[in-house]
Design a protein around this motif. Structure first.
Motif, mmCIF file in Angstrom:
data_model
loop_
_atom_site.group_PDB
_atom_site.id
_atom_site.type_symbol
_atom_site.label_atom_id
_atom_site.label_comp_id
_atom_site.label_asym_id
_atom_site.label_seq_id
_atom_site.Cartn_x
_atom_site.Cartn_y
_atom_site.Cartn_z
ATOM 1 N N VAL A 1 65.732 19.229 -1.201
ATOM 2 C CA VAL A 1 66.394 18.140 -1.920
ATOM 3 C C VAL A 1 67.858 18.082 -1.507
ATOM 4 N N GLY A 2 68.517 19.235 -1.487
ATOM 5 C CA GLY A 2 69.894 19.350 -1.044
ATOM 6 C C GLY A 2 70.116 20.713 -0.422
ATOM 7 N N CYS A 3 70.956 20.779 0.607
ATOM 8 C CA CYS A 3 71.129 22.049 1.322
ATOM 9 C C CYS A 3 72.557 22.299 1.766
ATOM 10 N N SER A 4 73.500 21.439 1.399
ATOM 11 C CA SER A 4 74.881 21.630 1.824
ATOM 12 C C SER A 4 75.483 22.838 1.108
ATOM 13 N N ARG B 1 62.856 36.730 16.648
ATOM 14 C CA ARG B 1 62.121 36.059 17.716
ATOM 15 C C ARG B 1 61.170 34.975 17.222
ATOM 16 N N GLY B 2 61.046 34.828 15.913
ATOM 17 C CA GLY B 2 60.154 33.816 15.370
ATOM 18 C C GLY B 2 60.822 32.449 15.317
ATOM 19 N N PRO B 3 60.114 31.456 14.775
ATOM 20 C CA PRO B 3 60.683 30.106 14.686
ATOM 21 C C PRO B 3 61.824 30.044 13.686
ATOM 22 N N VAL B 4 62.889 29.342 14.079
ATOM 23 C CA VAL B 4 64.066 29.167 13.226
ATOM 24 C C VAL B 4 64.342 27.679 13.066
ATOM 25 N N ASP B 5 64.326 27.209 11.827
ATOM 26 C CA ASP B 5 64.672 25.827 11.509
ATOM 27 C C ASP B 5 65.984 25.811 10.741
ATOM 28 N N VAL B 6 66.650 24.662 10.754
ATOM 29 C CA VAL B 6 67.828 24.443 9.922
ATOM 30 C C VAL B 6 67.461 23.406 8.868
ATOM 31 N N ALA B 7 67.690 23.725 7.605
ATOM 32 C CA ALA B 7 67.319 22.829 6.520
ATOM 33 C C ALA B 7 68.063 21.502 6.635
ATOM 34 N N ALA B 8 67.380 20.439 6.239
ATOM 35 C CA ALA B 8 67.962 19.093 6.202
ATOM 36 C C ALA B 8 67.377 18.365 5.008
ATOM 37 N N PRO B 9 68.110 17.447 4.406
ATOM 38 C CA PRO B 9 67.576 16.726 3.255
ATOM 39 C C PRO B 9 66.253 16.033 3.575
ATOM 40 N N GLY B 10 65.271 16.251 2.719
ATOM 41 C CA GLY B 10 63.959 15.652 2.923
ATOM 42 C C GLY B 10 63.019 16.446 3.794
ATOM 43 N N ALA B 11 63.524 17.499 4.445
ATOM 44 C CA ALA B 11 62.643 18.329 5.273
ATOM 45 C C ALA B 11 61.581 18.978 4.399
ATOM 46 N N ARG B 12 60.375 19.144 4.966
ATOM 47 C CA ARG B 12 59.246 19.627 4.160
ATOM 48 C C ARG B 12 58.391 20.567 4.995
ATOM 49 N N TRP B 13 57.982 21.653 4.380
ATOM 50 C CA TRP B 13 57.081 22.615 5.012
ATOM 51 C C TRP B 13 55.848 22.787 4.136
ATOM 52 N N VAL B 14 54.696 22.734 4.763
ATOM 53 C CA VAL B 14 53.427 22.926 4.075
ATOM 54 C C VAL B 14 52.919 24.313 4.447
ATOM 55 N N LEU B 15 52.690 25.157 3.462
ATOM 56 C CA LEU B 15 52.306 26.547 3.702
ATOM 57 C C LEU B 15 50.817 26.743 3.425
ATOM 58 N N SER C 1 74.235 15.372 2.593
ATOM 59 C CA SER C 1 73.336 16.147 1.734
ATOM 60 C C SER C 1 74.005 16.524 0.430
ATOM 61 N N ALA C 2 73.180 16.571 -0.610
ATOM 62 C CA ALA C 2 73.595 17.197 -1.862
ATOM 63 C C ALA C 2 73.711 18.703 -1.646
ATOM 64 N N ALA C 3 74.290 19.386 -2.616
ATOM 65 C CA ALA C 3 74.319 20.840 -2.581
ATOM 66 C C ALA C 3 72.938 21.391 -2.943
ATOM 67 N N SER C 4 72.846 22.697 -3.074
ATOM 68 C CA SER C 4 71.569 23.410 -3.095
ATOM 69 C C SER C 4 70.576 22.903 -4.138
ATOM 70 N N CYS C 5 69.391 22.563 -3.665
ATOM 71 C CA CYS C 5 68.278 22.209 -4.539
ATOM 72 C C CYS C 5 67.013 22.161 -3.697
ATOM 73 N N TYR C 6 65.983 22.884 -4.122
ATOM 74 C CA TYR C 6 64.741 22.991 -3.350
ATOM 75 C C TYR C 6 63.553 22.833 -4.291
ATOM 76 N N LEU C 7 62.597 22.035 -3.862
ATOM 77 C CA LEU C 7 61.428 21.716 -4.676
ATOM 78 C C LEU C 7 60.213 22.436 -4.110
ATOM 79 N N VAL C 8 59.589 23.265 -4.944
ATOM 80 C CA VAL C 8 58.355 23.955 -4.568
ATOM 81 C C VAL C 8 57.219 23.373 -5.407
#
Length: 266
Positions: A6-9, A252-266, A17-24
């Motif tokens: 939701v926010g990651c700044s 050595r694994g995958p590294v992403d940088v958070a961005a507003p609206g980014a989504r990961w399905v686990l 981006s808004a400041a920290s907020c993550y939706l699980v």
């Protein structure tokens, strides 16, 4: 289980981006066995309440977890309070909040209210208790104390896999704000996704006991054998590719940088 940014700044809201907020979120059943989606918010920083409206009706959030009580992680609690008290359909039921001690007083101070304001109609507060998991539908939430200038907690969430043919249960961990400390490895051990702050940059930010750098986040990801690292809480003045490069030095694994609206399905 799904993670949406939701926010990651870091340290403030930023131009994008808004400041920290993550939706699980995870699908499961209610107490009557009917299917539904369960939603947990991790932090609600500056600008996050408005951004949240793009992803979920705040009335449908089941639990808000505050990693710590710095403004960039909790100040939009006041927006949530207004939403719940003055919603056009009538006042909404209180939202459970898992937070460090003193959360009620902190929210009251942000709102500018005196002690007669208890927020009891909008929130019910409970304190983080490491070693005592919280069960919410199909989700299990665990708290781990971390290393920051104020009481702060990392959050580990275990829930059902959303991928056909995958494992039945998957796990993500969120560091909150922290520098390296012994509790980070059990927090992150073997998780499918580690959402790690990386607010500091090697060679630029030398103070310790406040934040991770990309390199230290990568060291944590490697030592905890995580499957994917997502870097977050970067300030607006930081080049994300520099921090990502630091993380790759030790992980050595995958590294992403958070961005507003980014989504990961686990």
């Amino acid at each position: 289980m799904r993670l949406t940014v939701v926010g990651c700044s870091g340290s403030m809201s930023g131009p994008a981006s808004a400041a920290s907020c993550y939706l699980v979120q995870a699908d499961g059943a209610d107490d009557s066995g009917r299917p539904r989606t369960w939603s947990v918010l991790m932090d609600l920083g500056s600008g996050a309440m408005g951004a949240l409206l793009n992803h979920v009706d705040p009335a449908e959030v089941d639990l808000l977890v505050l990693s710590h009580l710095h403004a960039d992680h909790m100040v939009d609690m006041i927006g949530m309070q207004v939403y719940r008290r003055w919603h056009p359909v009538g006042g909404l039921s209180p939202l459970p909040v898992l937070a460090p001690a003193g959360a009620l007083e902190r929210v009251r101070g942000v709102g500018g209210d005196d002690e007669s304001e208890t927020y009891a109609g909008e929130f019910t507060f409970a304190e983080h208790r490491p070693g005592e998991p919280v069960q919410l539908g199909p989700l299990t939430i665990e708290s781990f104390p971390v290393n920051h200038p104020v009481p702060a907690y990392g959050i580990r969430v275990t829930g059902p896999s959303s991928r056909p043919g995958g494992p039945e249960r998957v796990t993500l961990a969120y560091t909150g704000d922290t520098d390296l400390c012994e509790q980070l490895v059990p927090l992150a051990a073997d998780v499918d996704l580690l959402l790690s702050e990386a607010a500091f940059q090697e060679g630029r930010d030398t103070v310790r006991g406040v934040h991770l750098t990309g390199r230290r986040a990568g060291q944590l990801a490697a030592s905890a054998s995580v499957r994917r690292l997502v870097l977050t809480h970067l300030q607006p003045w930081t080049d994300p590719e520099v921090v990502r490069g630091e993380a790759h030095e030790s992980y050595r694994g995958p590294v992403d940088v958070a961005a507003p609206g980014a989504r990961w399905v686990l």
